[in-house]
Design a protein around this motif. Structure first.
Motif, PDB file in Angstrom:
ATOM      1  N   LEU A 379       0.826  -1.209   0.000  1.00  0.00           N
ATOM      2  CA  LEU A 379       0.000   0.000   0.000  1.00  0.00           C
ATOM      3  C   LEU A 379       0.856   1.253   0.000  1.00  0.00           C
ATOM      4  N   GLU A 380       1.910   1.260   0.828  1.00  0.00           N
ATOM      5  CA  GLU A 380       2.740   2.462   0.972  1.00  0.00           C
ATOM      6  C   GLU A 380       3.297   2.936  -0.363  1.00  0.00           C
ATOM      7  N   HIS A 381       3.666   1.994  -1.210  1.00  0.00           N
ATOM      8  CA  HIS A 381       4.323   2.385  -2.451  1.00  0.00           C
ATOM      9  C   HIS A 381       3.349   2.569  -3.610  1.00  0.00           C
ATOM     10  N   ASN A 382       2.088   2.761  -3.253  1.00  0.00           N
ATOM     11  CA  ASN A 382       1.089   3.238  -4.209  1.00  0.00           C
ATOM     12  C   ASN A 382       0.411   4.512  -3.714  1.00  0.00           C
ATOM     13  N   LEU A 383       0.833   5.024  -2.566  1.00  0.00           N
ATOM     14  CA  LEU A 383       0.216   6.226  -2.019  1.00  0.00           C
ATOM     15  C   LEU A 383       0.397   7.400  -2.984  1.00  0.00           C
ATOM     16  N   GLY A 384      -0.672   8.162  -3.161  1.00  0.00           N
ATOM     17  CA  GLY A 384      -0.637   9.317  -4.045  1.00  0.00           C
ATOM     18  C   GLY A 384      -0.939   9.001  -5.498  1.00  0.00           C
TER      19      GLY A 384
END
Length: 460
Positions: A379-384
């Motif tokens: 999830l973190e590396h799809n934020l934004g």
């Protein structure tokens, strides 16, 4: 809100869970209500208004035909994709819709299907208003419904409570990643087993497993259809399907082996499977909403990766994969959103990536802490991530984005398996960031096709 794994994974049709599946269900519910209230014979005219994101990109996402067929009683999980095209053409040719499959009403799409992209109803960017009138033009019934992502539909009165299901509270309820880990420790079970325990009061364990294996079968069929489906995808972009050629090239390169000798063959097949699903989705074919249609290729691709590349892979592993993935989907749905119209593509591809990472980590033997870590990385590396489909079509950048999301999910799971489950950023913090980033994001980047690639790439 109480969700089941079978709420998150449903069989439907493309190209969009929020813009196609949701509107079809909403229209059907309105038709059923007219029938149940015994006012259907009075109806002489219908008007459907699509607001916000639905008004902006609804036609490109097939909302128009979904509304027409939903009014006639069609259901996403059973409607035949090829029939959709034929029946929609017939409705438009004849100028009438058969409400609830039994009461014909004139329907002029120019006057009776009204797009209002600049007007957003208070409950959600994907709002719909259905109104029925009698012979004298007097309102018979009017209802507002919202398509809130993943094919879920809520009525106006329920939107604040987000009452998506009527399930009883599960025995081991969790709404956060922290609560999930606490429950797993208390019961000394895996993430998949905890979710299975929560499903048990709803139906026998064997029925849950059988239903999830049907989901897996539908995913496999979708991949096969995508690998075989030649031609140009619908819409103004004239995008050619790539999956059939990719499939032939990979079969030749790896001499008919699904594994191959190249160290990067796994990535090649992973990308192919994701692209095959999302091309099939873009064509309006049958797909599994997982948890949305725009991100429908990620979990099937990673499941195929498990099936072909993990020693000892079996159907029990498939069930455990989907159960663990559902745990993460439930947390994201309860605390943020899986709707691109609400929080951008970080809510669609981001949630699917996190779910797939968690599922793969589970079947690789990960502890609950490692599964939570895998989901957080995914999830973190799809934020934004913005949702800016060119031409309002679920094609560019959506199809390739699923392939990249699947690769990220496998990477996240493998990174988590190399650790002991401890990490600086928790899943809950990533989910909170998803929600706040979505709230801050301009509407241009939330499935309206008014920003990003949608305006910087000229349609041809």
């Amino acid at each position: 809100m109480t969700l089941s794994v079978l709420d998150l994974f449903t069989i439907g049709v493309g190209p969009s869970s929020s813009h196609t599946v949701g509107p079809m269900r909403a229209a059907r519910l309105f038709a059923i209500e007219l029938s149940d209230m015994h006012v259907l014979p009075q109806v002489r005219r219908l008007q459907v208004e699509l607001f916000g994101s639905l008004g902006a990109t609804g036609v490109g996402h097939g909302s128009d035909r979904a509304i027409l067929l939903g009014l006639e009683g069609a259901e996403p999980q059973t409607v035949e994709p090829s029939w959709i095209v034929a029946r929609t053409a017939q409705i438009r040719r004849e100028g009438t819709v058969r409400v609830a499959d039994r009461h014909e009403v004139p329907f002029d799409e120019v006057k009776d299907l009204v797009l209002k992209p600049r007007e957003v109803l208070p409950g959600h960017p994907n709002g719909m208003r259905f109104t029925a009138y009698d012979h004298d033009g007097v309102e018979v019934l009017s209802r507002i419904k919202y398509s809130v992502g993943g094919g879920f539909v809520v009525n106006e009165r329920d939107v604040d409570a987000d009452r998506l299901t009527t399930h009883e509270p599960p025995p081991h309820h969790f709404a956060t990643g922290a609560a999930l880990l606490q429950r797993c420790r208390a019961e000394q079970v895996s993430v998949a087993e905890l979710v299975a325990l929560n499903e048990d009061p709803m139906r026998p364990r064997g029925e849950t497993s059988a239903a999830l294996l049907l989901i897996w079968q539908a995913m496999q069929e979708c991949v096969a259809a995508g690998c075989a489906g030649e031609g140009i995808l619908p819409g103004s972009l004239m995008v050619a399907r790539r999956a059939p050629r990719l499939y032939r090239d990979l079969m030749e390169t790896y001499r008919s082996s699904p594994i191959g000798a190249d160290t990067l063959s796994a990535m090649d097949w992973l990308s192919l499977h994701a692209i095959a699903v999302n091309e099939e989705n873009a064509a309006g074919g049958r797909v599994v909403t997982a948890p949305t249609n725009g991100a429908a290729g990620i979990i099937p691709a990673v499941l195929h990766h498990y099936w072909h590349y993990v020693p000892g892979a079996n159907e029990d592993g498939v069930v455990r994969f989907l159960l663990a993935a559902a745990a993460i989907g439930i947390i994201i749905k309860e605390n943020a959103s899986i709707s691109g119209a609400e929080v951008g593509c970080q809510g669609e591809v981001g949630s699917a990536c996190a779910m797939a990472a968690a599922g793969l980590c589970e079947v690789l033997g990960g502890t609950p802490e490692q599964v939570e870590n895998a989901a957080e990385i995914g999830l973190e590396h799809n934020l934004g991530l913005t949702c800016d489909p060119i031409g309002g079509l679920v094609q560019i950048p959506c199809i390739e984005r699923n392939a990249v999301g699947a690769v990220k999910a496998v990477t996240a799971a493998r990174l988590a398996m190399r650790g002991d489950g401890t990490h600086r950023v928790s899943l809950d913090q990533a989910v909170t960031t998803l929600r706040t980033t979505g709230a801050d994001m301009s509407a241009k980047y939330k499935e309206t096709s008014t920003g990003g690639l949608a305006v910087n790439v000229t349609e041809c």
